[in-house]
Scaffold this motif. Structure first.
Motif, short mmCIF file in Angstrom:
data_model
loop_
_atom_site.label_atom_id
_atom_site.label_comp_id
_atom_site.label_asym_id
_atom_site.label_seq_id
_atom_site.Cartn_x
_atom_site.Cartn_y
_atom_site.Cartn_z
N VAL A 295 1.04 -1.12 -0.05
CA VAL A 295 -0.10 -0.09 -0.01
C VAL A 295 0.87 1.26 0.11
CG1 VAL A 295 -1.64 1.32 1.23
CG2 VAL A 295 -1.74 -1.16 1.35
N SER A 296 0.70 2.30 -1.04
CA SER A 296 1.41 3.56 -0.90
C SER A 296 0.78 4.33 0.54
CB SER A 296 1.37 4.05 -2.17
OG SER A 296 0.22 4.77 -2.24
N SER A 297 1.62 5.02 1.03
CA SER A 297 1.30 5.63 2.25
C SER A 297 2.37 6.99 2.44
CB SER A 297 1.43 4.91 3.46
OG SER A 297 1.42 5.66 4.56
N GLU A 298 1.80 8.22 2.52
CA GLU A 298 2.36 9.38 2.85
C GLU A 298 2.03 10.09 4.22
OE1 GLU A 298 1.30 11.76 -0.17
OE2 GLU A 298 2.46 10.84 -1.69
N ILE A 299 2.92 10.50 4.78
CA ILE A 299 2.78 11.36 5.86
C ILE A 299 2.14 12.79 5.63
CG2 ILE A 299 3.61 12.56 8.02
CD1 ILE A 299 5.63 10.06 8.09
N ARG A 300 1.02 13.43 6.04
CA ARG A 300 0.48 14.49 5.77
C ARG A 300 0.36 15.50 6.93
NH1 ARG A 300 -2.34 15.08 0.76
NH2 ARG A 300 -0.83 13.90 -0.74
N GLY A 301 0.55 14.93 8.05
CA GLY A 301 0.57 16.01 9.20
C GLY A 301 0.57 15.26 10.65
N VAL A 302 0.15 15.88 11.45
CA VAL A 302 0.01 15.33 12.85
C VAL A 302 -1.00 15.87 13.59
CG1 VAL A 302 1.84 17.10 13.87
CG2 VAL A 302 1.63 14.62 14.74
N ASP A 303 -1.62 15.27 14.56
CA ASP A 303 -2.57 15.30 15.51
C ASP A 303 -1.84 15.53 16.78
OD1 ASP A 303 -4.93 16.15 13.85
OD2 ASP A 303 -5.79 14.09 14.70
N LEU A 304 -1.91 16.92 17.43
CA LEU A 304 -1.10 16.94 18.85
C LEU A 304 -2.31 17.13 19.84
CD1 LEU A 304 1.73 19.33 18.32
CD2 LEU A 304 1.72 17.08 18.02
N PHE A 305 -2.30 16.03 20.79
CA PHE A 305 -3.51 16.11 21.95
C PHE A 305 -2.69 16.88 22.86
CE2 PHE A 305 -6.61 13.42 20.28
CZ PHE A 305 -6.24 12.73 19.43
N VAL A 306 -3.12 18.14 23.53
CA VAL A 306 -2.53 19.03 24.41
C VAL A 306 -3.52 19.26 25.46
CG1 VAL A 306 -1.03 20.02 22.57
CG2 VAL A 306 -2.90 21.28 23.28
N GLN B 174 0.44 20.96 2.82
CA GLN B 174 -0.18 20.96 1.47
C GLN B 174 0.02 19.61 0.76
OE1 GLN B 174 -2.14 22.78 0.05
NE2 GLN B 174 -2.20 24.33 1.62
N ASP B 175 1.49 19.10 1.00
CA ASP B 175 1.96 17.77 0.21
C ASP B 175 2.40 16.80 1.26
OD1 ASP B 175 1.33 18.64 -2.48
OD2 ASP B 175 3.15 20.17 -2.09
N ALA B 176 3.11 15.84 0.69
CA ALA B 176 3.58 14.83 1.57
C ALA B 176 4.72 15.34 2.40
CB ALA B 176 4.16 13.64 0.96
N THR B 177 4.76 14.97 3.71
CA THR B 177 5.96 15.66 4.60
C THR B 177 6.45 14.46 5.24
OG1 THR B 177 6.25 17.11 6.44
CG2 THR B 177 4.08 16.13 6.73
N ASP C 156 -2.93 4.47 -0.01
CA ASP C 156 -3.28 4.55 -1.47
C ASP C 156 -4.26 5.89 -1.94
OD1 ASP C 156 -2.09 2.53 -2.11
OD2 ASP C 156 -3.85 1.03 -1.73
N GLY C 157 -3.75 7.02 -1.23
CA GLY C 157 -4.23 8.28 -1.57
C GLY C 157 -5.44 8.91 -0.73
#
Ligand code: NAD
Length: 482
Positions: free
Chosen positions: A373-384, A439-442, A471-472
Motif C-alpha cells: 500500500v502506498s502511504s504518505e505522511i500528511r501531518g500530525v494531531d497533537l493532543f495537548v 499541503q503535500d507529503a511531509t 493509496d491516496g
C-alpha cells in the motif's frame, strides 16, 4: 478401536465439580472416545497467591491437547486477581467466541418461541484490546482497534460455521455510520468475504437497530457476526431472551487451543446441593465434540438432552408447574439424559452434525502478511492539555510554532471543532486536539521539530498521532464541523 482424543478438563469452583461430573458421565455414556487430563484452576489457585488463577504447568496440558472443557470458576473479590477467561483467551489467541442461543418452546418458558441464533463474536480486538490512557486530569481514552486480518478471520469463521451447520444467513452488526474507519473496515471485509459464499445470504445492520430487532424478533436472524463489544453485550441479551442464561454453552476458538464452557458462573450459593443445571456445560461439551470432529457423538448427546427437556425432566431453574413433569437434581438430570441416549426429540427439532470438510475455519487469512500500500505522511494531531480551556488563546499560542510546510488546520475538543469559527456553546475539557497539515507529503522530521517547539513553549503534549494517506485516501477522520 479408534484412538482416544486427549482433552484438558478443569472442574472449577462452586457448582463446577457437580456439573462437570454430570457432563462427563453423559459424554462417557454416549461413547465419546476422550482421554481426559485434569488441571486445577480458579479459586484455590488464586488463593495460593497465583494472580492468574492457573498454574504455569497447566498451560503445557492446554497447548498439547489444544482442547479445554472448563467448568465455571469463582474469581475472588478484591484487587490483583486477573480474569482467567481473559488470560486464557489472550494467551491462546482465541479469536472467536461462538454462542448458540436457542429457545425450547413450549418446554422452557420464553417470550420468543422461534429463536435459533448463533452469535459469533470477535474476541481479541475492538475496545477490548485494553489500550487505555489518561490524557489529562479529567480526560481518559480507550483505543478501538479493528484490523483487517482480525476482521477477515472472524468473518470467515462465521461463514464457514454457517456452511458447516447448514445455516442460511450471516448478518453483520456494526456502526459504520459513526465509526467509518474501524466499523467501516469490519463492514467492508464482511462484504468482501460474503462474495466467496454465494450459497449463504448476507445482510448488514447498524448495531443499535439490529440489537432492537434481535431483542424483539430474534427469528429474523440466523448466524450473527460482530466486533467484540457489541458481541459481548448482545450474546448475553440473546441467551437471556432465549429462556435462560443457564442453558447456553459457548466456545472460544483459537489456532492453538479451543475452550468450551457454560456461559453462567459458579453459582456458589447453589454449590454442593445437587441442584445445579448441567445443561450449559453439556451444550458447551457438544460444541467441543463437533470441534474435535465427533459429530455422531455430539448429535447423540444433544438429541438425548433435547428429549429430556421435552419429557419435562427439569432442574429447579427451568421447572414450571404444568409444563415440567419432574423436578430433579443434577445427578438425576444426568441419569435422565443417559437413559435417553439413542433417542431423539419428537416436537423439538432434532440436531444433526457433519464431519469437518473444506477450509478449516481457523485457517489464517491470506492477507495476514504485509500488503503493498502506498502511504504518505500528511501531518500530525497533537493532543495537548490547555487548562484555561480557551481555544482562541491555544490557537494563538500554537500557530507561530508551525513551520516546515505544516500549518495549524483546526483545533477540536472531544471531536468537535472549536477553532477556527467554533461555537461558544461547545463545552470544552482541558484536552484539545490540534491538527497540523502540510499541503503535500511531509515526514517525521518536520513533525518532531514541531513537537520540540510546542514542548519548549511549555505546552503539555499528552499524545501525538501521525496523519497519513493510504493509496491516496485520508487515514484520519474529520472533526465534527470541520
Ligand atoms: P452465576 O452465573 O454464577 O449465577 C447467577 C444466577 O444464576 C444465580 O442465581 C445462580 O444460582 C443461577 N445459576 C447459574 N448457573 C446455574 C445453573 N447451572 N443451575 C442453576 N442455577 C444457576 O453469576 P454470579 O452469581 O454473578 O457469579 C458467581 C461467580 O461466578 C463469581 O465469582 C463470578 O466471578 C463467577 N463467574 C465465572 C464465570 C466463568 O467461569 N466463566 C462466568 C461468570 C461468572
Amino acid at each position: 478401536m479408534a484412538s482416544k482424543t486427549p482433552i484438558t478438563v478443569a472442574y472449577g469452583d462452586g457448582i463446577g465439580p457437580e456439573i462437570m461430573n454430570a457432563t462427563l458421565r453423559i459424554l462417557e455414556a454416549a461413547g465419546a472416545a476422550l482421554e481426559i487430563e485434569t488441571i486445577e484452576i480458579g479459586e484455590k489457585v488464586y488463593l495460593r497467591g497465583n494472580t492468574a488463577g492457573i498454574d504455569p504447568g497447566s498451560w503445557e496440558s492446554l497447548l498439547r491437547t489444544r482442547v479445554f472443557l472448563k467448568a465455571p470458576i469463582t474469581t475472588p473479590q478484591g484487587g490483583g486477581f486477573k480474569s482467567l477467561n481473559v488470560t486464557t483467551r489472550k494467551t491462546l489467541g482465541q479469536y472467536a467466541n461462538v454462542r448458540p442461543c436457542v429457545s425450547y418452546h413450549p418446554f422452557i418458558e420464553t417470550k420468543h418461541p422461534v429463536m435459533d441464533v448463533v452469535i459469533v463474536r470477535e474476541n481479541e480486538e475492538d475496545l477490548y484490546a485494553g489500550i487505555e490512557y489518561q490524557l489529562s486530569p479529567d480526560v481518559t481514552s480507550c483505543i478501538k482497534l479493528i484490523t483487517r486480518p482480525g476482521s477477515e478471520r472472524i468473518v470467515r469463521y462465521a461463514f464457514e460455521y454457517a456452511r458447516r451447520h447448514n445455516r442460511k444467513k450471516v448478518t453483520c452488526f456494526m456502526k459504520d455510520n459513526i465509526m467509518k474507519m474501524t466499523d467501516g473496515l469490519f463492514h467492508k471485509v464482511f462484504d468482501e468475504i460474503a462474495v466467496e459464499y454465494p450459497d449463504i445470504q448476507k445482510e448488514a445492520w447498524i448495531v443499535d437497530i439490529g440489537a432492537a430487532k434481535l431483542a424483539d424478533t430474534p427469528e429474523a436472524f440466523d448466524v450473527l457476526v460482530m466486533p467484540n463489544l457489541y458481541g459481548d453485550i448482545l450474546s448475553d441479551v440473546a441467551a437471556q431472551i432465549a429462556g435462560s442464561v443457564g442453558l447456553a454453552g459457548s466456545a472460544n476458538i483459537g489456532d492453538k487451543c479451543a475452550m468450551f464452557e457454560a456461559i453462567h458462573g459458579s453459582a456458589p450459593r447453589r454449590a454442593g446441593q445437587n441442584l445445579a443445571n448441567p445443561s450449559g456445560l453439556l451444550l458447551g461439551a457438544v460444541l467441543m465434540l463437533v470441534h474435535i470432529d465427533m459429530p455422531e457423538t455430539a448429535a447423540l448427546v444433544h438429541n438425548a438432552w433435547l428429549r429430556t427437556i421435552e419429557d419435562g425432566i427439569h432442574t429447579y431453574d427451568i421447572f414450571t408447574e404444568g409444563i415440567s413433569t419432574a423436578k430433579v437434581g443434577t445427578k438425576e438430570f444426568a441419569a435422565a439424559v443417559v437413559a435417553r441416549i439413542g433417542q431423539r426429540p419428537n416436537r423439538l427439532k432434532p440436531v444433526a452434525y457433519v464431519h469437518r470438510t473444506g477450509v478449516a475455519p481457523a485457517a489464517r487469512p491470506a492477507s495476514a502478511g504485509v500488503r503493498a500500500v502506498s502511504s504518505e505522511i500528511r501531518g500530525v494531531d497533537l493532543f495537548v492539555t490547555w487548562p484555561s480551556r480557551n481555544p482562541e488563546a491555544l490557537a494563538a499560542a500554537m500557530r507561530p510554532l508551525a513551520a516546515d510546510g505544516l500549518s495549524l488546520e483546526m483545533i477540536d475538543n472531544r471531536g468537535v471543532k472549536v477553532w477556527p469559527a467554533g461555537s461558544a456553546e461547545t463545552f470544552c475539557t482541558e484536552s484539545f486536539r490540534c491538527r497540523f497539515l502540510a499541503q503535500d507529503a511531509t515526514g517525521m522530521k518536520p513533525i518532531l521539530g514541531l513537537c520540540g517547539r510546542v514542548a519548549e513553549a511549555g505546552i503539555d503534549i499528552a499524545s501525538t498521532q501521525t496523519l497519513r494517506t493510504f493509496d491516496g485516501q485520508a487515514g484520519y477522520s474529520l472533526a465534527q464541523g470541520q
